[in-house]
Write a protein that holds these residues in place. Structure first.
Motif, PDB file in Angstrom:
ATOM      1  N   LEU A 224     -25.358  41.511 -18.534  1.00 37.41           N
ATOM      2  CA  LEU A 224     -25.292  41.286 -19.974  1.00 37.41           C
ATOM      3  C   LEU A 224     -26.206  40.145 -20.405  1.00 37.41           C
ATOM      4  O   LEU A 224     -26.800  40.187 -21.484  1.00 37.41           O
ATOM      5  CB  LEU A 224     -23.853  41.002 -20.413  1.00 37.41           C
ATOM      6  N   THR A 225     -26.344  39.127 -19.560  1.00 41.47           N
ATOM      7  CA  THR A 225     -27.272  38.033 -19.864  1.00 41.47           C
ATOM      8  C   THR A 225     -28.705  38.547 -19.885  1.00 41.47           C
ATOM      9  O   THR A 225     -29.495  38.193 -20.774  1.00 41.47           O
ATOM     10  CB  THR A 225     -27.144  36.911 -18.822  1.00 41.47           C
ATOM     11  N   ALA A 226     -29.053  39.385 -18.925  1.00 42.56           N
ATOM     12  CA  ALA A 226     -30.402  39.967 -18.884  1.00 42.56           C
ATOM     13  C   ALA A 226     -30.656  40.794 -20.133  1.00 42.56           C
ATOM     14  O   ALA A 226     -31.741  40.735 -20.724  1.00 42.56           O
ATOM     15  CB  ALA A 226     -30.562  40.831 -17.637  1.00 42.56           C
ATOM     16  N   LEU A 227     -29.667  41.558 -20.546  1.00 37.92           N
ATOM     17  CA  LEU A 227     -29.819  42.393 -21.734  1.00 37.92           C
ATOM     18  C   LEU A 227     -30.069  41.529 -22.969  1.00 37.92           C
ATOM     19  O   LEU A 227     -30.936  41.848 -23.801  1.00 37.92           O
ATOM     20  CB  LEU A 227     -28.564  43.245 -21.928  1.00 37.92           C
ATOM     21  N   ALA A 228     -29.335  40.429 -23.084  1.00 37.19           N
ATOM     22  CA  ALA A 228     -29.533  39.535 -24.219  1.00 37.19           C
ATOM     23  C   ALA A 228     -30.927  38.907 -24.195  1.00 37.19           C
ATOM     24  O   ALA A 228     -31.582  38.772 -25.240  1.00 37.19           O
ATOM     25  CB  ALA A 228     -28.468  38.433 -24.197  1.00 37.19           C
ATOM     26  N   LEU A 229     -31.402  38.565 -23.013  1.00 36.57           N
ATOM     27  CA  LEU A 229     -32.723  37.952 -22.897  1.00 36.57           C
ATOM     28  C   LEU A 229     -33.842  38.922 -23.244  1.00 36.57           C
ATOM     29  O   LEU A 229     -34.796  38.554 -23.945  1.00 36.57           O
ATOM     30  CB  LEU A 229     -32.923  37.432 -21.467  1.00 36.57           C
TER      31      LEU A 229
ATOM     32  N   VAL B 197     -33.744  44.588 -16.582  1.00 37.33           N
ATOM     33  CA  VAL B 197     -32.338  44.794 -16.225  1.00 37.33           C
ATOM     34  C   VAL B 197     -32.223  45.318 -14.798  1.00 37.33           C
ATOM     35  O   VAL B 197     -31.369  44.883 -14.018  1.00 37.33           O
ATOM     36  CB  VAL B 197     -31.672  45.764 -17.219  1.00 37.33           C
ATOM     37  N   GLY B 198     -33.119  46.248 -14.430  1.00 35.31           N
ATOM     38  CA  GLY B 198     -33.092  46.777 -13.069  1.00 35.31           C
ATOM     39  C   GLY B 198     -33.350  45.704 -12.022  1.00 35.31           C
ATOM     40  O   GLY B 198     -32.650  45.639 -10.994  1.00 35.31           O
ATOM     41  N   MET B 199     -34.337  44.847 -12.270  1.00 34.43           N
ATOM     42  CA  MET B 199     -34.643  43.771 -11.328  1.00 34.43           C
ATOM     43  C   MET B 199     -33.495  42.767 -11.225  1.00 34.43           C
ATOM     44  O   MET B 199     -33.171  42.288 -10.145  1.00 34.43           O
ATOM     45  CB  MET B 199     -35.921  43.053 -11.769  1.00 34.43           C
ATOM     46  N   THR B 200     -32.877  42.463 -12.364  1.00 40.90           N
ATOM     47  CA  THR B 200     -31.778  41.495 -12.360  1.00 40.90           C
ATOM     48  C   THR B 200     -30.577  42.022 -11.586  1.00 40.90           C
ATOM     49  O   THR B 200     -30.008  41.324 -10.734  1.00 40.90           O
ATOM     50  CB  THR B 200     -31.350  41.159 -13.796  1.00 40.90           C
ATOM     51  N   VAL B 201     -30.183  43.256 -11.891  1.00 38.39           N
ATOM     52  CA  VAL B 201     -29.037  43.849 -11.196  1.00 38.39           C
ATOM     53  C   VAL B 201     -29.346  44.036  -9.713  1.00 38.39           C
ATOM     54  O   VAL B 201     -28.495  43.783  -8.843  1.00 38.39           O
ATOM     55  CB  VAL B 201     -28.650  45.193 -11.845  1.00 38.39           C
TER      56      VAL B 201
ATOM     57  N   VAL C  26     -34.845  35.750 -13.379  1.00 34.08           N
ATOM     58  CA  VAL C  26     -35.571  37.008 -13.181  1.00 34.08           C
ATOM     59  C   VAL C  26     -36.282  37.489 -14.444  1.00 34.08           C
ATOM     60  O   VAL C  26     -37.441  37.942 -14.383  1.00 34.08           O
ATOM     61  CB  VAL C  26     -34.605  38.102 -12.667  1.00 34.08           C
ATOM     62  N   ILE C  27     -35.632  37.406 -15.595  1.00 34.17           N
ATOM     63  CA  ILE C  27     -36.180  38.019 -16.802  1.00 34.17           C
ATOM     64  C   ILE C  27     -37.513  37.406 -17.249  1.00 34.17           C
ATOM     65  O   ILE C  27     -38.465  38.150 -17.550  1.00 34.17           O
ATOM     66  CB  ILE C  27     -35.160  37.996 -17.949  1.00 34.17           C
TER      67      ILE C  27
ATOM     68  N   LEU D  55     -35.610  26.337 -12.405  1.00 29.52           N
ATOM     69  CA  LEU D  55     -34.373  25.575 -12.238  1.00 29.52           C
ATOM     70  C   LEU D  55     -33.189  26.520 -12.030  1.00 29.52           C
ATOM     71  O   LEU D  55     -32.314  26.258 -11.191  1.00 29.52           O
ATOM     72  CB  LEU D  55     -34.136  24.695 -13.460  1.00 29.52           C
ATOM     73  N   ALA D  56     -33.170  27.617 -12.781  1.00 31.91           N
ATOM     74  CA  ALA D  56     -32.089  28.598 -12.635  1.00 31.91           C
ATOM     75  C   ALA D  56     -32.100  29.196 -11.234  1.00 31.91           C
ATOM     76  O   ALA D  56     -31.043  29.382 -10.610  1.00 31.91           O
ATOM     77  CB  ALA D  56     -32.232  29.693 -13.682  1.00 31.91           C
ATOM     78  N   ALA D  57     -33.293  29.504 -10.724  1.00 27.50           N
ATOM     79  CA  ALA D  57     -33.399  30.048  -9.369  1.00 27.50           C
ATOM     80  C   ALA D  57     -32.878  29.053  -8.341  1.00 27.50           C
ATOM     81  O   ALA D  57     -32.202  29.430  -7.362  1.00 27.50           O
ATOM     82  CB  ALA D  57     -34.855  30.407  -9.069  1.00 27.50           C
ATOM     83  N   LEU D  58     -33.155  27.776  -8.570  1.00 30.70           N
ATOM     84  CA  LEU D  58     -32.664  26.733  -7.655  1.00 30.70           C
ATOM     85  C   LEU D  58     -31.141  26.675  -7.660  1.00 30.70           C
ATOM     86  O   LEU D  58     -30.507  26.544  -6.600  1.00 30.70           O
ATOM     87  CB  LEU D  58     -33.255  25.385  -8.057  1.00 30.70           C
TER      88      LEU D  58
END
Length: 226
Positions: free
Chosen positions: A136-141, A103-107, A198-199, A24-27
């Motif tokens: 920062l969201t990726a880091l929290a996840l 984090v690398g994939m997200t950024v 992504v995460i 859903l987030a990807a959408l």
């Protein structure tokens, strides 16, 4: 020899729920990207939210600048190195791999999307999605996912913890980006959803690749016993 070489970074109890959430987030990322492709002005919702948050004064501006620094190269690298070191000291190598890879994939995804979407702010700066918010969201996840498994939380409690961590981190950085005028609110939403998409996928991939040698050894052991 059977079992996992290390605790999973994507707890099995969460896979059934985080998969659809990530989809859903990807959408949302795609829909917003299409809506604001090659745009250079705020939407109606953007304008209303920005008017309420833009141009904050001290001391909140200092808070916003401090949060913004965490998404800059020096601040981001410091956070990642500190957390990876902590994972290694706690003997959680799989979590350390997820930190770097996730984090690398997200950024990287956020950077690629900026070029593809082409939305701009302030003299042509690419803005969608917000890389700071995604980071920062990726880091929290990537911190919350292994913590959920280690605490032994069930599906509901674990999912709530992961989403709460993502929401707090994303809202904090998103507020800073809008308050500083660096991004439109929809850029922030796109960055948050990018990390949320992504995460979980990266965590699943890390677990799958890390489990392959263990599964092969287990299969070899079974064949020897036969």
């Amino acid at each position: 020899m059977t079992g996992r070489s290390a605790p999973a970074v994507l707890p099995p109890s969460l896979r059934g729920w985080l998969g659809p959430i990530a989809a859903l987030a990807a959408l949302v990322v795609v829909v917003l990207g299409v809506l604001y492709a090659d745009d250079s002005k705020p939407g109606r919702v953007d304008a209303r939210i920005s008017a309420a948050l833009d141009g904050v004064g001290p001391p909140w501006r200092h808070v916003a600048l401090a949060l913004d620094f965490l998404g800059e190269p020096v601040g981001a690298a410091t956070l990642v190195v500190a957390l990876v070191t902590g994972c290694l000291l706690l003997r959680r190598p799989r979590a350390a791999v997820l930190l770097v890879a996730g984090v690398g994939m997200t950024v990287g995804t956020a950077t690629l999307l900026k070029s593809l979407v082409g939305r701009t702010i302030h003299d042509g700066n690419l803005s969608y999605p917000s890389g700071h918010t995604a980071f920062l969201t990726a880091l929290a996840l990537v911190v919350a996912l292994p913590a959920t498994g280690r605490l032994g939380l069930g599906r509901t409690a674990g999912t709530l913890l992961v989403l709460a961590a993502a929401l707090v981190a994303g809202a904090a950085m998103g507020w800073a980006q809008v308050a500083l005028g660096a991004h439109y609110p929809t850029d922030v939403l796109g960055g948050w959803c990018t990390a949320l998409a992504v995460i979980p996928a990266t965590a699943w991939l890390v677990d799958r690749m890390a489990d392959r040698p263990v599964d092969r050894m287990a299969d070899a052991g079974q064949r020897e016993r036969r």
